[in-house]
Design an enzyme around this catalytic site. Sequence first.
Site, PDB file in Angstrom:
ATOM      1  N   LYS A  16     -43.804  -1.921  21.422  1.00  0.00           N
ATOM      2  CA  LYS A  16     -44.084  -0.597  20.831  1.00  0.00           C
ATOM      3  C   LYS A  16     -44.522   0.394  21.896  1.00  0.00           C
ATOM      4  O   LYS A  16     -45.038   0.035  22.953  1.00  0.00           O
ATOM      5  CB  LYS A  16     -45.116  -0.684  19.709  1.00  0.00           C
ATOM      6  CG  LYS A  16     -46.526  -1.177  20.102  1.00  0.00           C
ATOM      7  CD  LYS A  16     -47.439  -0.123  20.690  1.00  0.00           C
ATOM      8  CE  LYS A  16     -48.777  -0.699  21.135  1.00  0.00           C
ATOM      9  NZ  LYS A  16     -49.478   0.089  22.145  1.00  0.00           N
ATOM     10  N   PRO A  99     -43.263  -6.122  28.677  1.00  0.00           N
ATOM     11  CA  PRO A  99     -44.179  -6.262  29.816  1.00  0.00           C
ATOM     12  C   PRO A  99     -45.519  -6.884  29.401  1.00  0.00           C
ATOM     13  O   PRO A  99     -46.036  -6.586  28.323  1.00  0.00           O
ATOM     14  CB  PRO A  99     -44.389  -4.824  30.297  1.00  0.00           C
ATOM     15  CG  PRO A  99     -43.292  -4.020  29.698  1.00  0.00           C
ATOM     16  CD  PRO A  99     -42.772  -4.744  28.516  1.00  0.00           C
ATOM     17  N   VAL A 100     -46.037  -7.740  30.272  1.00  0.00           N
ATOM     18  CA  VAL A 100     -47.315  -8.407  29.999  1.00  0.00           C
ATOM     19  C   VAL A 100     -48.447  -7.456  30.420  1.00  0.00           C
ATOM     20  O   VAL A 100     -48.392  -6.871  31.501  1.00  0.00           O
ATOM     21  CB  VAL A 100     -47.391  -9.734  30.803  1.00  0.00           C
ATOM     22  CG1 VAL A 100     -48.732 -10.421  30.586  1.00  0.00           C
ATOM     23  CG2 VAL A 100     -46.233 -10.649  30.408  1.00  0.00           C
ATOM     24  N   ALA A 101     -49.465  -7.290  29.565  1.00  0.00           N
ATOM     25  CA  ALA A 101     -50.583  -6.360  29.830  1.00  0.00           C
ATOM     26  C   ALA A 101     -50.050  -4.976  30.192  1.00  0.00           C
ATOM     27  O   ALA A 101     -50.532  -4.316  31.107  1.00  0.00           O
ATOM     28  CB  ALA A 101     -51.507  -6.888  30.931  1.00  0.00           C
ATOM     29  N   GLY A 103     -49.382  -2.350  27.741  1.00  0.00           N
ATOM     30  CA  GLY A 103     -49.609  -1.282  26.768  1.00  0.00           C
ATOM     31  C   GLY A 103     -48.497  -1.189  25.739  1.00  0.00           C
ATOM     32  O   GLY A 103     -48.402  -0.201  25.005  1.00  0.00           O
ATOM     33  N   ALA A 105     -47.986  -3.870  23.569  1.00  0.00           N
ATOM     34  CA  ALA A 105     -48.359  -4.861  22.546  1.00  0.00           C
ATOM     35  C   ALA A 105     -47.497  -6.114  22.586  1.00  0.00           C
ATOM     36  O   ALA A 105     -47.144  -6.666  21.546  1.00  0.00           O
ATOM     37  CB  ALA A 105     -48.354  -4.232  21.142  1.00  0.00           C
ATOM     38  N   GLY A 106     -47.183  -6.575  23.788  1.00  0.00           N
ATOM     39  CA  GLY A 106     -46.345  -7.768  23.930  1.00  0.00           C
ATOM     40  C   GLY A 106     -47.008  -9.014  23.374  1.00  0.00           C
ATOM     41  O   GLY A 106     -46.359  -9.813  22.686  1.00  0.00           O
ATOM     42  N   GLY A 107     -48.285  -9.211  23.648  1.00  0.00           N
ATOM     43  CA  GLY A 107     -48.996 -10.383  23.123  1.00  0.00           C
ATOM     44  C   GLY A 107     -49.094 -10.312  21.605  1.00  0.00           C
ATOM     45  O   GLY A 107     -48.895 -11.316  20.910  1.00  0.00           O
ATOM     46  N   ALA A 109     -47.006  -8.783  19.683  1.00  0.00           N
ATOM     47  CA  ALA A 109     -45.651  -9.024  19.173  1.00  0.00           C
ATOM     48  C   ALA A 109     -45.410 -10.526  19.029  1.00  0.00           C
ATOM     49  O   ALA A 109     -44.884 -10.993  18.004  1.00  0.00           O
ATOM     50  CB  ALA A 109     -44.621  -8.409  20.122  1.00  0.00           C
ATOM     51  N   ASP A 141     -52.926  -4.510  16.875  1.00  0.00           N
ATOM     52  CA  ASP A 141     -51.520  -4.096  16.937  1.00  0.00           C
ATOM     53  C   ASP A 141     -50.575  -5.089  16.252  1.00  0.00           C
ATOM     54  O   ASP A 141     -49.371  -4.840  16.184  1.00  0.00           O
ATOM     55  CB  ASP A 141     -51.066  -3.978  18.402  1.00  0.00           C
ATOM     56  CG  ASP A 141     -51.719  -2.813  19.127  1.00  0.00           C
ATOM     57  OD1 ASP A 141     -52.186  -1.873  18.448  1.00  0.00           O
ATOM     58  OD2 ASP A 141     -51.751  -2.843  20.370  1.00  0.00           O
TER      59      ASP A 141
HETATM   60  O1  C5P Z   1     -57.577  -5.751  18.522  1.00  0.00           O
HETATM   61  P1  C5P Z   1     -57.342  -6.225  19.914  1.00  0.00           P
HETATM   62  O2  C5P Z   1     -57.790  -7.639  20.119  1.00  0.00           O
HETATM   63  O3  C5P Z   1     -55.953  -6.018  20.396  1.00  0.00           O
HETATM   64  O4  C5P Z   1     -58.257  -5.311  20.825  1.00  0.00           O
HETATM   65  C1  C5P Z   1     -58.558  -5.643  22.160  1.00  0.00           C
HETATM   66  C2  C5P Z   1     -59.717  -4.798  22.647  1.00  0.00           C
HETATM   67  O5  C5P Z   1     -59.313  -3.429  22.782  1.00  0.00           O
HETATM   68  C3  C5P Z   1     -60.924  -4.748  21.728  1.00  0.00           C
HETATM   69  O6  C5P Z   1     -61.783  -5.831  21.957  1.00  0.00           O
HETATM   70  C4  C5P Z   1     -61.565  -3.428  22.120  1.00  0.00           C
HETATM   71  O7  C5P Z   1     -62.276  -3.546  23.323  1.00  0.00           O
HETATM   72  C5  C5P Z   1     -60.354  -2.555  22.419  1.00  0.00           C
HETATM   73  N1  C5P Z   1     -59.941  -1.778  21.231  1.00  0.00           N
HETATM   74  C6  C5P Z   1     -60.738  -0.717  20.818  1.00  0.00           C
HETATM   75  N2  C5P Z   1     -60.366   0.015  19.714  1.00  0.00           N
HETATM   76  C7  C5P Z   1     -59.236  -0.281  19.041  1.00  0.00           C
HETATM   77  C8  C5P Z   1     -58.397  -1.331  19.451  1.00  0.00           C
HETATM   78  C9  C5P Z   1     -58.786  -2.072  20.562  1.00  0.00           C
HETATM   79  O8  C5P Z   1     -61.771  -0.419  21.435  1.00  0.00           O
HETATM   80  N3  C5P Z   1     -58.919   0.459  17.982  1.00  0.00           N
END
Ligand code: C5P
Length: 302
Positions: A16, A99-101, A103, A105-107, A109, A141
């Site tokens: 995404k 792409p890994v890490a 932005g 949302a590969g993980g 996905a 995500d």
């Molecule tokens: O939800 P997810 O595990 O992908 O989020 C990873 C980290 O990203 C969260 O622990 C938080 O630090 C940050 N995050 C946030 N606000 C969001 C989504 C993610 O601060 N709405």
Amino acid sequence: MTRRPVGPVRVRVPGKINLFLSVGDLREDGYHDLVTVFHAVDLVDELTLSAAPRNTVRSTGLAGVPPGAKNLAGAAARLLAKRTRQGSPVAIDILKQIPVAGGMAGGSADAAAALVGCAALWGLELSRDQLSEYAAELGSDVPFALAGGTAIGTGRGERLSPVLARTPLHWVLAISDSGLSTPAVFGELDRLRAAGDPPRVGEVQDMLAALSSGDPTKVAAMLGNDLQAAAISLQPGLRRTLRAGVAAGALGGLVSGSGPTIALLCDDPVAAAAVAAEVAGSGTCRSVKIAAGPAPGARIIA
Ligand code: C5P
């Protein structure tokens, strides 16, 4: 009732881009309230899930995918088994292209694909809403990776409502040498906001109007991401990639989600090919990919 496992099951899932991402203040639970427009693109991962003597996760394609128990796809299989009290050991093979890490949302996905794949492999009859609830437990995500298309996300990103935006959008994705950690980028935004007040994105309604017009130039004018300043603060070279993209003829561009992937919006596939070639030659990123959206969410292909 658990049916006898069938298999293997193959699932395709999109990456995404956030066309628009407005970040609110830090909440008590460590998350930030968001208003975002998610847009799935046809840069996909493919997962193959098979009944196996024990749980395993392996990946091919891009390097850097977390192995074994640390992988979100494995966590998704374990969560589904726990919540439904059904399931059996599963071998998950990931063909990684998102792409890994990065932005994109590969993980997340891969987690969404594992939910869909395990549900099929184990013969579970679950509604989309039920799967989406499990998805939200796995990450902010993950519900969107199940849904695909174009959607507004609120809450921490897990509450979705679809956006009617059928006109295809053509993208060049400039992929960085190194990844960025999502919590680190949100933390950097909090730090920047405590130190001053970096400009914030406008109104989501303007992006929705641009999308419904079907005109990519209008969409390009409304692209915006509150996390962009934080991602650039952590990887200043991203500014050069953005400039290279616009100089090459992209209509506009932005950091995707928490970055560092840069998404460059182009007029059509021909323009995207030209921009991709020029950005690849600019030396401002590791690699480029061409992608189009909206793409469907996690779905079984075999
Ligand atoms: O939800 P997810 O595990 O992908 O989020 C990873 C980290 O990203 C969260 O622990 C938080 O630090 C940050 N995050 C946030 N606000 C969001 C989504 C993610 O601060 N709405």
